[in-house]
Design a protein around this motif. Structure first.
Motif, PDB file in Angstrom:
ATOM      1  N   THR A   3      -9.847  -3.683 -21.864  1.00 53.67           N
ATOM      2  CA  THR A   3     -10.520  -2.980 -20.665  1.00 53.67           C
ATOM      3  C   THR A   3      -9.772  -2.928 -19.512  1.00 53.67           C
ATOM      4  O   THR A   3      -8.713  -3.581 -19.454  1.00 53.67           O
ATOM      5  CB  THR A   3     -11.553  -3.799 -20.493  1.00 53.67           C
ATOM      6  OG1 THR A   3     -11.561  -4.819 -19.638  1.00 53.67           O
ATOM      7  CG2 THR A   3     -12.590  -4.247 -21.899  1.00 53.67           C
ATOM      8  N   LEU A   4     -10.230  -2.113 -18.351  1.00 49.43           N
ATOM      9  CA  LEU A   4      -9.400  -2.018 -17.258  1.00 49.43           C
ATOM     10  C   LEU A   4      -9.425  -3.344 -16.506  1.00 49.43           C
ATOM     11  O   LEU A   4      -8.366  -3.675 -15.646  1.00 49.43           O
ATOM     12  CB  LEU A   4     -10.440  -1.129 -16.067  1.00 49.43           C
ATOM     13  CG  LEU A   4     -10.355   0.302 -16.670  1.00 49.43           C
ATOM     14  CD1 LEU A   4     -11.458   0.902 -15.613  1.00 49.43           C
ATOM     15  CD2 LEU A   4      -9.121   1.022 -16.590  1.00 49.43           C
ATOM     16  N   LEU A   5     -10.118  -4.487 -16.972  1.00 54.73           N
ATOM     17  CA  LEU A   5     -10.190  -5.625 -16.152  1.00 54.73           C
ATOM     18  C   LEU A   5      -8.893  -6.489 -16.850  1.00 54.73           C
ATOM     19  O   LEU A   5      -8.578  -7.737 -16.272  1.00 54.73           O
ATOM     20  CB  LEU A   5     -11.507  -6.642 -16.439  1.00 54.73           C
ATOM     21  CG  LEU A   5     -12.477  -5.684 -15.922  1.00 54.73           C
ATOM     22  CD1 LEU A   5     -13.820  -6.457 -15.950  1.00 54.73           C
ATOM     23  CD2 LEU A   5     -12.229  -5.306 -14.483  1.00 54.73           C
ATOM     24  N   THR A  31     -18.384   1.337 -28.833  1.00 53.77           N
ATOM     25  CA  THR A  31     -17.605   2.413 -28.199  1.00 53.77           C
ATOM     26  C   THR A  31     -17.944   3.648 -29.016  1.00 53.77           C
ATOM     27  O   THR A  31     -18.168   4.847 -28.487  1.00 53.77           O
ATOM     28  CB  THR A  31     -16.233   2.025 -28.128  1.00 53.77           C
ATOM     29  OG1 THR A  31     -16.136   0.933 -27.292  1.00 53.77           O
ATOM     30  CG2 THR A  31     -15.342   3.469 -27.445  1.00 53.77           C
ATOM     31  N   GLU A  32     -17.845   3.700 -30.460  1.00 54.46           N
ATOM     32  CA  GLU A  32     -17.871   4.917 -31.247  1.00 54.46           C
ATOM     33  C   GLU A  32     -19.150   5.268 -31.448  1.00 54.46           C
ATOM     34  O   GLU A  32     -19.467   6.467 -32.069  1.00 54.46           O
ATOM     35  CB  GLU A  32     -16.795   4.487 -32.534  1.00 54.46           C
ATOM     36  CG  GLU A  32     -15.522   4.422 -32.159  1.00 54.46           C
ATOM     37  CD  GLU A  32     -14.692   4.234 -33.380  1.00 54.46           C
ATOM     38  OE1 GLU A  32     -15.332   4.179 -34.570  1.00 54.46           O
ATOM     39  OE2 GLU A  32     -13.427   3.851 -33.301  1.00 54.46           O
ATOM     40  N   ARG A  33     -20.132   4.295 -31.577  1.00 52.77           N
ATOM     41  CA  ARG A  33     -21.497   4.813 -32.246  1.00 52.77           C
ATOM     42  C   ARG A  33     -22.501   5.030 -31.028  1.00 52.77           C
ATOM     43  O   ARG A  33     -23.265   5.637 -30.955  1.00 52.77           O
ATOM     44  CB  ARG A  33     -21.938   3.795 -33.304  1.00 52.77           C
ATOM     45  CG  ARG A  33     -20.968   3.666 -34.612  1.00 52.77           C
ATOM     46  CD  ARG A  33     -21.151   5.241 -35.189  1.00 52.77           C
ATOM     47  NE  ARG A  33     -22.225   5.525 -35.985  1.00 52.77           N
ATOM     48  CZ  ARG A  33     -22.759   6.458 -36.135  1.00 52.77           C
ATOM     49  NH1 ARG A  33     -22.255   7.782 -35.507  1.00 52.77           N
ATOM     50  NH2 ARG A  33     -24.189   6.568 -36.685  1.00 52.77           N
ATOM     51  N   ILE A  34     -22.635   3.581 -30.114  1.00 56.54           N
ATOM     52  CA  ILE A  34     -23.655   3.762 -29.225  1.00 56.54           C
ATOM     53  C   ILE A  34     -23.498   4.688 -27.853  1.00 56.54           C
ATOM     54  O   ILE A  34     -24.217   5.281 -27.462  1.00 56.54           O
ATOM     55  CB  ILE A  34     -23.942   1.973 -28.923  1.00 56.54           C
ATOM     56  CG1 ILE A  34     -24.342   1.290 -30.123  1.00 56.54           C
ATOM     57  CG2 ILE A  34     -24.850   2.086 -27.749  1.00 56.54           C
ATOM     58  CD1 ILE A  34     -24.239  -0.120 -29.644  1.00 56.54           C
ATOM     59  N   LEU A  35     -22.190   4.339 -27.448  1.00 55.38           N
ATOM     60  CA  LEU A  35     -21.737   4.988 -26.064  1.00 55.38           C
ATOM     61  C   LEU A  35     -21.879   6.509 -26.239  1.00 55.38           C
ATOM     62  O   LEU A  35     -22.526   7.121 -25.179  1.00 55.38           O
ATOM     63  CB  LEU A  35     -20.519   4.586 -25.687  1.00 55.38           C
ATOM     64  CG  LEU A  35     -20.498   3.061 -25.082  1.00 55.38           C
ATOM     65  CD1 LEU A  35     -18.857   2.940 -24.527  1.00 55.38           C
ATOM     66  CD2 LEU A  35     -21.355   3.153 -23.763  1.00 55.38           C
ATOM     67  N   CYS A  82     -22.336 -10.217 -28.474  1.00 54.73           N
ATOM     68  CA  CYS A  82     -23.488  -9.884 -27.644  1.00 54.73           C
ATOM     69  C   CYS A  82     -22.851  -9.148 -26.724  1.00 54.73           C
ATOM     70  O   CYS A  82     -23.312  -8.271 -25.950  1.00 54.73           O
ATOM     71  CB  CYS A  82     -24.115 -11.237 -27.560  1.00 54.73           C
ATOM     72  SG  CYS A  82     -25.172 -11.700 -28.736  1.00 54.73           S
ATOM     73  N   LEU A  83     -21.771  -9.665 -25.990  1.00 52.31           N
ATOM     74  CA  LEU A  83     -21.037  -8.921 -24.715  1.00 52.31           C
ATOM     75  C   LEU A  83     -20.447  -7.537 -25.072  1.00 52.31           C
ATOM     76  O   LEU A  83     -21.099  -6.828 -24.358  1.00 52.31           O
ATOM     77  CB  LEU A  83     -19.834 -10.139 -24.477  1.00 52.31           C
ATOM     78  CG  LEU A  83     -19.070  -9.567 -23.006  1.00 52.31           C
ATOM     79  CD1 LEU A  83     -18.601 -10.976 -22.504  1.00 52.31           C
ATOM     80  CD2 LEU A  83     -18.094  -8.600 -23.303  1.00 52.31           C
ATOM     81  N   GLU A  84     -20.155  -7.351 -26.153  1.00 50.07           N
ATOM     82  CA  GLU A  84     -19.448  -6.126 -26.429  1.00 50.07           C
ATOM     83  C   GLU A  84     -20.754  -5.071 -26.566  1.00 50.07           C
ATOM     84  O   GLU A  84     -20.815  -3.870 -26.222  1.00 50.07           O
ATOM     85  CB  GLU A  84     -18.592  -5.961 -27.703  1.00 50.07           C
ATOM     86  CG  GLU A  84     -17.289  -6.912 -27.477  1.00 50.07           C
ATOM     87  CD  GLU A  84     -16.472  -6.257 -26.333  1.00 50.07           C
ATOM     88  OE1 GLU A  84     -16.823  -5.219 -26.007  1.00 50.07           O
ATOM     89  OE2 GLU A  84     -15.745  -7.046 -25.823  1.00 50.07           O
ATOM     90  N   LEU A  85     -21.625  -5.587 -27.389  1.00 43.53           N
ATOM     91  CA  LEU A  85     -22.857  -4.660 -27.581  1.00 43.53           C
ATOM     92  C   LEU A  85     -23.634  -4.505 -26.237  1.00 43.53           C
ATOM     93  O   LEU A  85     -24.184  -3.161 -25.829  1.00 43.53           O
ATOM     94  CB  LEU A  85     -24.081  -5.305 -28.559  1.00 43.53           C
ATOM     95  CG  LEU A  85     -23.378  -5.393 -29.967  1.00 43.53           C
ATOM     96  CD1 LEU A  85     -24.399  -5.920 -31.050  1.00 43.53           C
ATOM     97  CD2 LEU A  85     -22.965  -3.677 -30.663  1.00 43.53           C
ATOM     98  N   GLU A  86     -23.945  -5.301 -25.486  1.00 41.06           N
ATOM     99  CA  GLU A  86     -24.660  -5.177 -24.264  1.00 41.06           C
ATOM    100  C   GLU A  86     -23.689  -4.306 -23.214  1.00 41.06           C
ATOM    101  O   GLU A  86     -24.250  -3.790 -22.355  1.00 41.06           O
ATOM    102  CB  GLU A  86     -24.987  -6.550 -23.597  1.00 41.06           C
ATOM    103  CG  GLU A  86     -26.182  -6.294 -22.546  1.00 41.06           C
ATOM    104  CD  GLU A  86     -27.039  -7.418 -22.302  1.00 41.06           C
ATOM    105  OE1 GLU A  86     -27.974  -7.394 -21.769  1.00 41.06           O
ATOM    106  OE2 GLU A  86     -27.045  -8.328 -23.230  1.00 41.06           O
ATOM    107  N   ALA A  87     -22.475  -4.463 -23.563  1.00 41.17           N
ATOM    108  CA  ALA A  87     -21.453  -3.578 -22.594  1.00 41.17           C
ATOM    109  C   ALA A  87     -21.805  -2.142 -22.834  1.00 41.17           C
ATOM    110  O   ALA A  87     -21.804  -1.269 -21.931  1.00 41.17           O
ATOM    111  CB  ALA A  87     -20.112  -3.628 -22.626  1.00 41.17           C
TER     112      ALA A  87
END
Length: 387
Positions: A3-5, A31-35, A82-87
């Protein structure tokens, strides 16, 4: 972690290869399915049932459980997922939480061997969906006052009452229903096709719009004696499941915070006002620095709690610290990100207002700010101030 961070802060050196693999798997799905679809799904109030099986195929449903069919991943791996999904969106971390940390955990912790064999493998694959029916219309913060009651009738149990804000109930195959009995609070596995069980999605939500929450009515729902979860007696049963879900929120809220911080960073370096990028202004840099510091602290706290959980040393009070801090700071980060984005920040060109709206729900469920504050106050003073 891509990520950018990362140039400023990465916890990769503190993770195992397996943990990084779980994080990457969840991030790729997000990234590929939800966003690509989440803004429209939020607008349309649409829950994508087809994603459930895909999450199961990746091993993300009940991933922290050791039962047959479950991945048996560590606490930190689960937190990173959980972090990645809630992102991407709080609604999808919530789905994984309701399915795995609440419904599946209840069956894993308190179910009979037969109940575990029947339900856990297909739930882990996403072939069956579960919900967790605890909260009632009269007040979610006081489950000891529940009015839903189950009584014996021959070899059966008959359950009457109502529940509110029950995630997934209208699409679930089984409900873990908590009810008062003459022998204290007990849990029951109620197939949602049982006569008298009705789940109605709640309308008018301005938060969690790509997710499902329901009113549930139990109108003399009759279940056999083997529907009882034999290992759960009293409120310690549902509370232990809630602590599993709260732990996931400690990580998940930081995912929403990261998404908002990334949006603010991108805007600060690309938008020019008065002949220079707005990120060149001291006040904007101060906002970004403060947001980043709280994000970094939140992730490190989550990692610390995860390591404690893996050692069996994590206490409910420590979970309250994490839940209270992560959601409070994620909301503050999202709000500051919106200000950096200016007027465009209220549009769905950016994810910030969606995260802000969702986080208001995350702030409320699994224990409000006020309840977790009082938990900490009791731990510090030895004095209970709940009533």
């Amino acid at each position: 972690m891509g990520t950018l961070l990362d140039d400023a802060f990465s916890i990769d050196p503190l993770l195992s290869d397996e943990e990084r693999d779980w994080a990457a798997k969840a991030r790729t799905f997000a990234t590929e399915r939800i966003l690509p679809v989440i803004e429209q799904d939020f607008e349309d109030k649409h829950f994508r049932r087809e994603f459930v099986g895909e999450l199961g195929a990746l091993g993300l449903l009940g991933m922290h459980l050791k039962d047959e069919g479950c991945a048996g991943a560590g606490a930190v791996s689960y937190g990173l997922a959980c972090l990645e999904l809630e992102a991407a969106d709080s609604g999808w971390r919530t789905f994984v939480s309701v399915q795995g940390s609440l419904a599946m955990s209840a069956i894993s912790k308190f179910g009979s061997d037969e109940q575990k064999r029947e339900w856990l493998p297909p739930m882990a694959r996403g072939e069956r969906i579960g919900c967790f029916a605890l909260t009632e219309p009269g007040g979610g913060s006081d489950p000891a006052a529940m009015l839903t009651f189950a009584h014996r009738d021959g070899d059966d149990w008959v359950i009457r009452g109502s529940k509110r804000w029950i995630g997934l109930a209208s699409i679930a195959d089984v409900a873990v229903v908590w009810a008062a009995t003459d022998d204290g609070v007990r849990g029951f596995l109620v197939p949602t096709s049982t006569p008298g069980f009705t789940a109605t999605p709640i309308e008018g939500k301005l938060s969690m719009r790509a997710s499902i929450q329901c009113d549930v009515v139990l109108d003399d729902v009759r279940v056999p004696s083997d529907a009882l979860l034999p290992g759960a007696r009293g409120l310690s049963g549902p509370f232990s499941c809630l602590n599993e879900a709260r732990y996931g929120i400690v990580w998940g809220a930081m995912g929403a915070a990261r998404s908002c911080l990334e949006a603010a960073l991108g805007r600060a370096t690309s938008r020019e006002v008065f002949g220079k990028p707005i990120g060149a202004n001291q006040l904007v840099q101060q906002k970004l620095a403060n947001m980043f510091v709280e994000y970094e602290k939140g992730v490190l706290l989550a990692l610390h709690l995860g390591r404690l959980k893996e050692r069996g040393a994590l206490t409910p009070t420590q979970i309250s610290v994490g839940k209270l801090n992560s959601v409070r700071e994620a909301l503050a980060i999202a709000s500051e990100a919106r200000s950096i984005l200016g007027g465009d920040g209220i549009t769905n060109e950016f994810p910030v207002m969606r995260h802000l709206a969702n986080l208001e729900s995350v702030r409320t469920y699994e224990g409000t700010d006020e309840i977790h504050t009082l938990v900490l106050g009791r731990a510090l003073t030895g004095l209970a101030a709940f009533a």
